[in-house]
Motif scaffolding. Structure first.
Motif, PDB file in Angstrom:
ATOM      1  N   ARG A  93      -1.699   6.443 -11.573  1.00  0.00           N
ATOM      2  CA  ARG A  93      -1.098   6.639 -12.891  1.00  0.00           C
ATOM      3  C   ARG A  93       0.379   6.281 -12.917  1.00  0.00           C
ATOM      4  O   ARG A  93       0.884   5.714 -13.887  1.00  0.00           O
ATOM      5  CB  ARG A  93      -1.291   8.110 -13.301  1.00  0.00           C
ATOM      6  CG  ARG A  93      -0.827   8.433 -14.713  1.00  0.00           C
ATOM      7  CD  ARG A  93      -0.819   9.937 -14.907  1.00  0.00           C
ATOM      8  NE  ARG A  93       0.144  10.573 -14.010  1.00  0.00           N
ATOM      9  CZ  ARG A  93       0.036  11.823 -13.586  1.00  0.00           C
ATOM     10  NH1 ARG A  93      -1.007  12.556 -13.936  1.00  0.00           N
ATOM     11  NH2 ARG A  93       0.955  12.323 -12.786  1.00  0.00           N
ATOM     12  N   ASP A  94       1.110   6.606 -11.860  1.00  0.00           N
ATOM     13  CA  ASP A  94       2.559   6.421 -11.843  1.00  0.00           C
ATOM     14  C   ASP A  94       2.970   5.511 -10.692  1.00  0.00           C
ATOM     15  O   ASP A  94       2.427   5.602  -9.588  1.00  0.00           O
ATOM     16  CB  ASP A  94       3.279   7.766 -11.691  1.00  0.00           C
ATOM     17  CG  ASP A  94       2.930   8.732 -12.808  1.00  0.00           C
ATOM     18  OD1 ASP A  94       3.195   8.405 -13.980  1.00  0.00           O
ATOM     19  OD2 ASP A  94       2.365   9.802 -12.503  1.00  0.00           O
ATOM     20  N   ASN A  95       3.929   4.693 -10.940  1.00  0.00           N
ATOM     21  CA  ASN A  95       4.506   3.838  -9.894  1.00  0.00           C
ATOM     22  C   ASN A  95       5.616   4.622  -9.200  1.00  0.00           C
ATOM     23  O   ASN A  95       6.782   4.539  -9.561  1.00  0.00           O
ATOM     24  CB  ASN A  95       5.040   2.549 -10.515  1.00  0.00           C
ATOM     25  CG  ASN A  95       5.538   1.583  -9.453  1.00  0.00           C
ATOM     26  OD1 ASN A  95       5.179   1.704  -8.281  1.00  0.00           O
ATOM     27  ND2 ASN A  95       6.370   0.647  -9.861  1.00  0.00           N
ATOM     28  N   LEU A  96       5.220   5.394  -8.176  1.00  0.00           N
ATOM     29  CA  LEU A  96       6.146   6.323  -7.552  1.00  0.00           C
ATOM     30  C   LEU A  96       6.990   5.645  -6.478  1.00  0.00           C
ATOM     31  O   LEU A  96       6.498   4.768  -5.761  1.00  0.00           O
ATOM     32  CB  LEU A  96       5.386   7.486  -6.913  1.00  0.00           C
ATOM     33  CG  LEU A  96       4.671   8.446  -7.868  1.00  0.00           C
ATOM     34  CD1 LEU A  96       3.913   9.494  -7.066  1.00  0.00           C
ATOM     35  CD2 LEU A  96       5.667   9.120  -8.790  1.00  0.00           C
ATOM     36  N   PRO A  97       8.236   6.091  -6.305  1.00  0.00           N
ATOM     37  CA  PRO A  97       9.066   5.627  -5.189  1.00  0.00           C
ATOM     38  C   PRO A  97       8.808   6.466  -3.935  1.00  0.00           C
ATOM     39  O   PRO A  97       9.692   6.643  -3.107  1.00  0.00           O
ATOM     40  CB  PRO A  97      10.489   5.830  -5.709  1.00  0.00           C
ATOM     41  CG  PRO A  97      10.382   6.996  -6.619  1.00  0.00           C
ATOM     42  CD  PRO A  97       9.014   6.937  -7.236  1.00  0.00           C
ATOM     43  N   VAL A  98       7.597   7.001  -3.823  1.00  0.00           N
ATOM     44  CA  VAL A  98       7.217   7.855  -2.694  1.00  0.00           C
ATOM     45  C   VAL A  98       6.008   7.227  -2.012  1.00  0.00           C
ATOM     46  O   VAL A  98       5.071   6.778  -2.674  1.00  0.00           O
ATOM     47  CB  VAL A  98       6.877   9.283  -3.159  1.00  0.00           C
ATOM     48  CG1 VAL A  98       6.471  10.147  -1.965  1.00  0.00           C
ATOM     49  CG2 VAL A  98       8.054   9.905  -3.893  1.00  0.00           C
ATOM     50  N   ILE A  99       6.039   7.177  -0.685  1.00  0.00           N
ATOM     51  CA  ILE A  99       4.900   6.672   0.087  1.00  0.00           C
ATOM     52  C   ILE A  99       4.392   7.791   0.993  1.00  0.00           C
ATOM     53  O   ILE A  99       5.150   8.692   1.353  1.00  0.00           O
ATOM     54  CB  ILE A  99       5.277   5.431   0.917  1.00  0.00           C
ATOM     55  CG1 ILE A  99       6.456   5.730   1.839  1.00  0.00           C
ATOM     56  CG2 ILE A  99       5.578   4.247   0.008  1.00  0.00           C
ATOM     57  CD1 ILE A  99       6.836   4.573   2.756  1.00  0.00           C
ATOM     58  N   PHE A 100       3.120   7.713   1.358  1.00  0.00           N
ATOM     59  CA  PHE A 100       2.475   8.808   2.076  1.00  0.00           C
ATOM     60  C   PHE A 100       1.882   8.294   3.389  1.00  0.00           C
ATOM     61  O   PHE A 100       1.054   7.379   3.389  1.00  0.00           O
ATOM     62  CB  PHE A 100       1.368   9.432   1.223  1.00  0.00           C
ATOM     63  CG  PHE A 100       1.862  10.039  -0.055  1.00  0.00           C
ATOM     64  CD1 PHE A 100       2.228  11.378  -0.126  1.00  0.00           C
ATOM     65  CD2 PHE A 100       1.983   9.267  -1.209  1.00  0.00           C
ATOM     66  CE1 PHE A 100       2.684  11.934  -1.308  1.00  0.00           C
ATOM     67  CE2 PHE A 100       2.436   9.814  -2.393  1.00  0.00           C
ATOM     68  CZ  PHE A 100       2.797  11.148  -2.450  1.00  0.00           C
ATOM     69  N   TYR A 117       0.833  -1.197   0.000  1.00  0.00           N
ATOM     70  CA  TYR A 117       0.000   0.000   0.000  1.00  0.00           C
ATOM     71  C   TYR A 117       0.869   1.249   0.000  1.00  0.00           C
ATOM     72  O   TYR A 117       1.721   1.428   0.872  1.00  0.00           O
ATOM     73  CB  TYR A 117      -0.910   0.020   1.226  1.00  0.00           C
ATOM     74  CG  TYR A 117      -1.863  -1.146   1.298  1.00  0.00           C
ATOM     75  CD1 TYR A 117      -2.932  -1.233   0.415  1.00  0.00           C
ATOM     76  CD2 TYR A 117      -1.687  -2.171   2.234  1.00  0.00           C
ATOM     77  CE1 TYR A 117      -3.818  -2.299   0.474  1.00  0.00           C
ATOM     78  CE2 TYR A 117      -2.554  -3.241   2.300  1.00  0.00           C
ATOM     79  CZ  TYR A 117      -3.618  -3.299   1.412  1.00  0.00           C
ATOM     80  OH  TYR A 117      -4.478  -4.357   1.462  1.00  0.00           O
ATOM     81  N   PRO A 118       0.667   2.167  -0.943  1.00  0.00           N
ATOM     82  CA  PRO A 118       1.479   3.391  -0.979  1.00  0.00           C
ATOM     83  C   PRO A 118       1.038   4.439   0.035  1.00  0.00           C
ATOM     84  O   PRO A 118       1.730   5.438   0.235  1.00  0.00           O
ATOM     85  CB  PRO A 118       1.266   3.904  -2.406  1.00  0.00           C
ATOM     86  CG  PRO A 118      -0.057   3.352  -2.819  1.00  0.00           C
ATOM     87  CD  PRO A 118      -0.211   2.036  -2.121  1.00  0.00           C
TER      88      PRO A 118
END
Length: 845
Positions: A264-271, A131-132
């Motif tokens: 949309r994007d597979n980000l290397p950022v999690i929130f 889960y991002p």
């Protein structure tokens, strides 16, 4: 000064460059004492100022005295990093200097929660890594901000960079989303050197970037630069207090924008997002399945245990270092005091933190401070919970219908055990509001109340204290006595309304509050218009009958003397007549089946004769008088100081009041016949309820339809108790054996009160095979199963036949055997199969 036009001119310099000056076409004659010339000089993009001479003239200029002053102002064109810095809200950083002593988790507390979050950040938790987004939610004061600070601090010690934004409603620089993206981008710029060029390039391309939409900003300086990060990177963006953003639409917009980007994007950022579970935020997350994992701060994470540890450690520190510690006793603080503080916290750390802050105040003795917190000492001008109160005031201001909310809260306090939870439908009933209206009214204060599974409960015990203290709550003060009357008045209005039957809620509340509620003109008005029979008509189900007969009517008649005193009217007799009418109308239900229901009425009026085993278990949906719900062994007062069984017995023995429902010989005779007929039909291996009556259609006529000529009346006093020895011989335990035992008791009671009735005479003379032993029957005869009562029954049957002048008495066992031999063996029609068990029909002789 003459109107002379100054023009810019370029002049060659010795180094090959040029300078720009001002040229005047006409001579300037200045006779004024001073002349001030302002020149604006543009600033180059590299930060260097352009070079200008003082002035140049094409023709002569003559100055006659005075001073000539030239001011040059510079207009600076900013670089990209400066644009970024100016758009940031520094107070929103997790380590901002605006937050003096920011909250953090106390040592050895919140261990499980912190571990779960850090494991998610590192990607070491298989259940949550995918889960991002992680949503950390909980009530106001649950410790969300402290957890966020502790997580960021722990990651910082590991060398992991974090970008954060801490919303706060009272800070105008961070109670909105205008600086949200810029603040996160600035911290990413500081933590991730590899994406700095992309961030500056995006700003350099558009110096008005931070005036664009939230989605455009996010894509330009966070999403696009982050795409260049190495695979496997999990950079944390921490957003605390999203609910503190004043614009609720902006709260939703932030989450919706993040959802769009993540899908949309597979980000290397999690929130990591922390907030109260407010309606807008909760509904936004509900549209994001598969993108987030929820972490709710509740008792599953032993918050009470952590608060207990937190309080004890800080109290020990106060006792050790406070400047007035010498005034503290060796036993301070008392164990009960600590437990009370933990209980009052309701598992919310904001209460515990407020307590500790108040106890640490250096200009007050700690023991006095603790007494003020526990309301054992009057507060000084410094209110102990001023910080907590400001939070509650802010929350209450978001309620669209404050009066309705306070009414709901007052009902919860009055009816709940210690302010316990109540069903929303129950509260809506007592408030007379439409279904769903209360849920809508309270949807924005999930910080202090929780609505789950249809129940509403307080999350903070301190919130109730706040509402009940006028000095703290001010315009939100909740006067319980005033609201108690409002709910009671509304209850009587519900009773009088032409709509459907009142819910059990109204019975419960009015029964509890009526005896002690203060009398007001409005309450007296609605009570005087109240009608007991109208209420009775709306209360036919078993549960409502129980509330009516056992709770409301006793409470109402306890209230009547106060009502008479207040109004000066004699109301008791009128209400007693109404009660008699209610009972007589409801008792008709029990008279429809003399074998079962009517015996329950007899049992109530003569229960001291029969014993507990003779009361039938209630399996029916209806029980209009709640007979099976009363405690007749220790009966509480019903009306006018007497119990329900005494009241019912007096009513049914009064033929003038009870009319055709009054106890009489005719009624006892028919009941005796039905009981004896049922007894002769009982198979001791099956309960009576599984067998149909054996009486013919002519024999089962209702007692009201029989003329007085059918049964010879007897003037004997039917209120006298029968032989008390009939309570002996209790071998019955279960099933039809118990039913036989019960029927025997009632026949022994009814036969002495019966008069001549031909079907009863015939049945007494020829009771059937169940009375005697016969090997061809599968039943055990009464003579063996209940020998004592069976003997008494034969004696009473003979006495009955002798009293009405019938010779011969009951057929003896030897005569019965001879009769059976003459009739011959049982025919096949007499035998039937039912659920694998053999039952035998009673044969007609």
């Amino acid at each position: 000064m003459d109107n002379t036009i100054a023009k810019p001119v370029k002049q060659e310099q010795s180094d090959g460059g040029t300078t720009t000056g001002l040229s005047f076409d006409q001579p300037i004659m200045m006779n004024t004492p001073s002349v001030t010339q302002h020149i604006s000089v543009p600033h180059s993009r590299d930060g260097q100022a352009a070079s200008f001479p003082m002035m140049t003239f094409n023709r002569n200029a003559v100055f006659n005295g005075g001073t000539f002053t030239q001011h040059i102002s510079q207009t600076i064109q900013k670089g990209s990093f400066d644009v970024l810095k100016d758009a940031v809200a520094p107070n929103a950083f997790h380590n901002s200097g605006a937050d003096f002593d920011p909250p953090k988790c106390h040592a050895n507390t919140r261990v499980a929660i912190l571990k779960r979050i850090v494991d998610w950040v590192h990607g070491s938790d298989e259940k949550t890594t995918k889960y991002p987004i992680m949503w950390l939610n909980g009530a106001a004061g649950a410790g969300k901000t402290a957890i966020m600070h502790s997580v960021i601090e722990e990651l910082g010690l590991e060398g992991s960079g974090v970008a954060s934004f801490f919303f706060w409603r009272s800070d105008p620089s961070r109670n909105h989303v205008k600086a949200f993206i810029a603040t996160l981008a600035y911290q990413m710029y500081q933590s991730l050197p590899e994406i700095r060029p992309q961030i500056l390039s995006a700003i350099d391309h558009d110096h008005f970037l931070f005036h664009r939409s939230l989605a455009h900003q996010l894509n330009s300086i966070i999403v696009n630069p982050a795409k260049s990060l190495p695979l496997g990177t999990r950079f944390l963006v921490a957003i605390d207090g999203l609910d503190e953003c004043l614009d609720r639409e902006a709260q939703r917009h932030v989450l919706e924008t993040l959802e769009t980007v993540i899908r949309r994007d597979n980000l290397p950022v999690i929130f990591l997002i922390a907030s109260r579970p407010e309606l807008d935020i909760r509904s936004a997350f509900e549209t994001m399945p598969g993108l987030f994992t929820r972490l709710t701060l509740d008792n599953d994470y032993q918050s009470f245990k952590d608060i207990d540890l937190y309080l004890r450690n800080n109290l020990a520190q106060v006792k050790k270092v406070h400047p007035f510690r010498r005034f503290l006793s060796s036993t301070w603080p008392e164990e009960n005091s600590v437990r009370d503080l933990v209980a009052k916290s309701s598992g919310q750390f904001i209460y515990a933190a407020t307590v500790v802050k108040f106890l640490k105040f250096l200009r007050r003795r700690p023991d006095h401070s603790l007494d003020m917190l526990l309301n054992l000492r009057a507060s000084t001008k410094d209110l102990p919970f001023s910080e907590l109160d400001s939070l509650y005031v802010y929350i209450m201001t978001s309620v669209p219908n404050v009066d309705q909310a306070l009414q709901a809260f007052s009902y919860m306090m009055l009816e709940g055990e210690g302010g316990g939870s109540r069903y929303v439908e129950e509260i809506e009933c007592i408030l007379s509001v439409e279904r769903g209206e209360l849920e809508i009214a309270l949807c924005d204060i999930n910080a202090v109340v929780n609505l789950s599974a249809g129940r509403l409960r307080f999350l903070h015990a301190s919130f109730q204290d706040f509402l009940l203290d006028p000095a703290r709550s001010k315009e939100f003060y909740l006067d319980l006595e005033e609201h108690k009357q409002k709910h009671l008045i509304n209850s009587f209005k519900i009773f009088a309304s032409p709509g459907g039957p009142p819910q059990l809620t109204v019975y419960n509340y009015s029964s509890k509050q009526l005896p002690t509620c203060p009398l007001t003109p409005e309450l007296l008005t609605v009570v005087e218009q109240f009608s007991l029979p109208k209420l009775s008509d709306d209360s036919n189900t078993k549960d409502k009958a129980k509330k009516l007969m056992q709770q409301f009517i006793p409470a109402f008649f306890e209230f009547v003397p106060r009502l008479e005193k207040a109004t000066g009217k004699n109301l008791l007799e009128n209400y007693l007549d109404q009660l008699d009418a209610i009972i007589l109308s409801r008792i008709s239900y029990y008279y429809t089946t003399l074998t079962n229901r009517f015996l329950d009425v007899i049992w109530v009026c003569f229960h001291k004769t029969f014993g507990k085993a003779s009361l039938r278990s209630a399996h029916e949906r209806l029980d209009p008088l709640a007979i099976h719900e009363f405690n007749f062994h220790r009966p509480p007062p019903f009306v006018d100081g007497i119990s329900f069984d005494e009241y019912l017995s007096d009513l049914l023995h009064d033929s003038e009041c009870a009319g055709n429902k009054a106890f009489c010989t005719r009624l006892f005779t028919l009941a005796a016949y039905d009981c004896l007929l049922a007894l002769c039909s009982v198979d001791v291996q099956e309960p009576l309820d599984h067998l149909s009556a054996v009486a013919t259609e002519d024999e089962s006529v209702a007692w009201e339809d029989l003329s007085s000529d059918t049964i010879v009346q007897d003037d004997s006093d039917s209120k006298d108790d029968p032989d008390p020895t009939m309570r002996g011989d209790s071998r019955a335990t279960t099933g039809s054996d118990l039913e036989s035992f019960r029927l025997l008791a009632f026949i022994l009671f009814l036969l002495p009160r019966s008069s001549r009735y031909e079907p009863l005479i015939e049945l007494c003379r020829n009771p059937g095979p169940c009375f005697y032993h016969d090997k061809r029957y599968a039943t055990v005869p009464l003579s063996q199963n209940h020998p004592i009562r069976f003997g008494k029954l034969l004696r009473e049957m003979n006495r009955y036949l002798e009293r009405i002048g019938v010779e011969g008495g009951v057929m003896r066992e030897e005569c019965y055997r001879e009769e059976v031999e003459e009739v011959g063996p049982l025919c096949e029609a007499c035998e039937r199969k039912d659920r694998g068990k053999t039952q035998w029909r009673l044969r007609e002789f």
